[in-house]
Write a protein that holds these residues in place. Structure first.
Motif, PDB file in Angstrom:
ATOM      1  N   GLY A   1      81.818  57.203  28.988  1.00  9.32           N
ATOM      2  CA  GLY A   1      80.980  58.356  28.738  1.00  9.32           C
ATOM      3  C   GLY A   1      81.466  59.111  27.509  1.00  9.32           C
ATOM      4  N   LYS A   2      80.625  59.997  27.031  1.00 15.17           N
ATOM      5  CA  LYS A   2      81.027  60.822  25.893  1.00 15.17           C
ATOM      6  C   LYS A   2      82.130  61.801  26.291  1.00 15.17           C
ATOM      7  N   ASN A   3      82.357  61.944  27.598  1.00 15.78           N
ATOM      8  CA  ASN A   3      83.479  62.774  28.075  1.00 15.78           C
ATOM      9  C   ASN A   3      84.755  61.958  28.229  1.00 15.78           C
TER      10      ASN A   3
ATOM     11  N   LEU B   1      82.103  55.534  33.511  1.00 15.04           N
ATOM     12  CA  LEU B   1      80.992  55.750  34.443  1.00 15.04           C
ATOM     13  C   LEU B   1      80.515  54.417  34.990  1.00 15.04           C
TER      14      LEU B   1
ATOM     15  N   CYS C   1      75.223  56.515  28.008  1.00 11.67           N
ATOM     16  CA  CYS C   1      74.890  57.940  28.024  1.00 11.67           C
ATOM     17  C   CYS C   1      73.531  58.223  27.385  1.00 11.67           C
TER      18      CYS C   1
ATOM     19  N   CYS D   1      71.972  61.848  26.067  1.00 15.55           N
ATOM     20  CA  CYS D   1      72.660  62.959  26.746  1.00 15.55           C
ATOM     21  C   CYS D   1      73.960  63.295  26.008  1.00 15.55           C
ATOM     22  N   ALA D   2      74.266  64.560  25.937  1.00 14.61           N
ATOM     23  CA  ALA D   2      75.553  64.992  25.372  1.00 14.61           C
ATOM     24  C   ALA D   2      75.998  66.260  26.087  1.00 14.61           C
ATOM     25  N   ARG D   3      75.612  66.382  27.344  1.00 19.43           N
ATOM     26  CA  ARG D   3      75.806  67.622  28.084  1.00 19.43           C
ATOM     27  C   ARG D   3      77.278  68.006  28.249  1.00 19.43           C
ATOM     28  N   CYS D   4      78.138  66.998  28.311  1.00 19.72           N
ATOM     29  CA  CYS D   4      79.550  67.296  28.587  1.00 19.72           C
ATOM     30  C   CYS D   4      80.230  68.013  27.413  1.00 19.72           C
TER      31      CYS D   4
ATOM     32  N   CYS E   1      77.730  66.128  34.487  1.00 16.53           N
ATOM     33  CA  CYS E   1      77.268  64.804  34.055  1.00 16.53           C
ATOM     34  C   CYS E   1      76.060  64.352  34.897  1.00 16.53           C
ATOM     35  N   PRO E   2      74.917  64.094  34.282  1.00 12.72           N
ATOM     36  CA  PRO E   2      73.719  63.737  35.062  1.00 12.72           C
ATOM     37  C   PRO E   2      73.915  62.544  35.998  1.00 12.72           C
ATOM     38  N   PRO E   3      74.584  61.453  35.618  1.00  6.27           N
ATOM     39  CA  PRO E   3      74.756  60.370  36.594  1.00  6.27           C
ATOM     40  C   PRO E   3      75.507  60.823  37.853  1.00  6.27           C
TER      41      PRO E   3
HETATM   42  S1  SF4 Z   1      77.356  64.349  30.485  1.00  7.97           S
HETATM   43 FE1  SF4 Z   1      75.930  62.924  29.483  1.00  7.97          FE
HETATM   44  S2  SF4 Z   1      76.979  62.366  27.583  1.00  7.97           S
HETATM   45 FE2  SF4 Z   1      78.533  63.241  28.931  1.00  7.97          FE
HETATM   46  S3  SF4 Z   1      79.413  61.491  29.981  1.00  7.97           S
HETATM   47 FE3  SF4 Z   1      77.778  62.271  31.297  1.00  7.97          FE
HETATM   48  S4  SF4 Z   1      75.973  61.042  30.701  1.00  7.97           S
HETATM   49 FE4  SF4 Z   1      77.486  60.782  29.093  1.00  7.97          FE
END
Ligand code: SF4
Ligand code: SF4
Length: 389
Positions: free
Chosen positions: A167-169, A173, A203, A206-209, A262-264
């Motif tokens: 993930g971008k974090n 995942l 991801c 998405c870049a929510r993290c 994180c959406p997932p």
């Molecule tokens: S919040 Fe979005 S970008 Fe960050 S790890 Fe989760 S899916 Fe990936």
């Protein structure tokens, strides 16, 4: 392996032995039966690109002094260093997802623990992988379990074994399951056929993290500046960086923010609500009680945590910062904890107690110290708080 004409067992030096497909399937089945949620197999070739990344990030200072797999990248990226003659890694993931209980009610001041540390999840993971290792040994192969061990880049092994994506974090995942997993491996000289990497996941846009990180430690997608990561700073020796203390809030061990958003993970919670926390789980720690405990009590109670140099002073340091953020300067128990911290023989604790007292509006407690303090670190804190008298 095959039986030679003299009756001895000869191991062929195959990169992969397709005849070991049934053994690989048995191992996967055994691991799942032993409580692992996902299992994959990959070859034991060195993780060359990971080694380069570790070395580059270390050279750029992004590791922030973190050792673990950064300590010796040549070792942690080469399975052969963990088991000479290594041919494969059996990688397992075990979920630690639990429903977060509400903060305890009552008079205490509570610090928050990251989910993976509510209880010992590495022990059950180690046990599950131990079942795999014993089955390999029973079949004539060597095997070594690597869990929470600086000898292996777990996340990279899991990635290469097809368990998930980065993930971008920077967490791994698992498709359809999220990131609340501990990871570990069995390194073996059995040339097991690798599992096919899953194409699912990623991801996407998405870049929510990134904006969710309270300190901006995710400096770009997939790049963590450990110098700003609260989870690492709580485990790092030395002074807690003064500019990042307010962002710590009430955390006392770990930080879950970049996984919480994180959406997932959220989708998985909606689809399959997490099991409730059990009696053994400890999501909250009472901060004043922590500060009152002896070294022996702290190590007995929280020794499963990573504590720099096994020195409980760092648990107290963290508790003082958290207390400064979430305590009440008018609460008698908090005041006593601050007074004790200001009188501590350890200048690290006096320094953080100065900060906590000032943050809670109790500069009055510091007056005696301001007049007599000679330690340079504590004097720096006094000056930063405008309390030098
Ligand atoms: S919040 Fe979005 S970008 Fe960050 S790890 Fe989760 S899916 Fe990936
Ligand atoms: S663990 Fe916390 S501080 Fe570290 S990157 Fe994630 S959100 Fe930021």
């Amino acid at each position: 392996m095959y039986q030679c004409e003299h009756g001895g067992v000869v191991r062929l030096k195959l990169a992969v032995d397709p005849d070991l497909g049934p053994l690989a399937a048995e191992l996967s089945s055994l691991a799942r039966g032993a409580g692992l949620d996902a299992v994959g197999i990959t070859g034991a070739e060195p993780f060359g690109s990971t080694r380069r990344h570790l070395e580059q990030r270390k050279a750029a200072g992004l590791h922030g002094g973190m050792h673990f797999t950064y300590g010796d990248p040549a070792r942690s990226t080469d399975p052969d260093r963990a088991l000479p003659g290594a041919r494969a890694l059996v990688v397992g993931a075990r979920s630690y997802r639990r429903a977060a209980p509400a903060p305890p009610r009552g008079n205490g001041v509570y610090g928050q623990v990251a989910r993976y540390s509510w209880s010992d999840h590495y022990g059950p993971l180690r046990d599950g992988l131990g079942v795999v290792a014993r089955h390999l040994e029973a079949n004539g192969w060597q095997a070594r379990v690597l869990v929470d061990d600086n000898a292996m880049v777990d996340r990279e092994a899991a990635h290469r074994a097809g368990l998930g994506w980065y993930g971008k974090n920077t967490a791994l995942l698992l498709p359809g399951k999220g990131s609340w997993f501990v990871l570990g491996s069995v390194v073996t000289d059995a040339p097991l056929p690798p599992t096919t990497a899953s194409a699912a996941g990623g991801c996407g846009s998405c870049a929510r993290c990134l904006p969710a990180c309270p300190t901006g430690a995710l400096v770009e997608p997939g790049v963590l500046d450990a110098r700003r990561c609260l989870a690492w700073l709580l485990q790092a020796p030395g002074t807690f960086p003064i500019d990042l203390r307010p962002a710590l809030g009430g955390r006392i061990y770990g930080c879950d923010d970049c996984q919480e958003v994180c959406p997932p993970n959220r989708t998985e919670d909606r689809r399959h609500p997490p099991p409730p926390a059990g009696d053994e789980d400890e999501p909250w720690v009472e901060l004043v009680r922590l500060l009152e405990r002896t070294d022996a009590e702290l190590l007995a109670h929280l020794g499963r945590w990573y504590i720099p140099r096994r020195q409980p002073r760092y648990l107290r340091r963290n508790a003082l910062v958290a207390l400064g953020n979430v305590g009440d300067g008018g609460d008698g128990r908090v005041v006593r904890a601050l007074v004790d911290g200001l009188a501590a023989g350890d200048p690290l604790l006096r320094a953080h107690a100065v900060w906590a007292a000032a943050r809670l509006g109790r500069g009055d407690l510091v007056a005696g110290l301001a007049a007599s303090e000679t330690d340079p670190e504590v004097r720096t804190e006094l000056a930063a708080a405008g309390l030098t008298g």
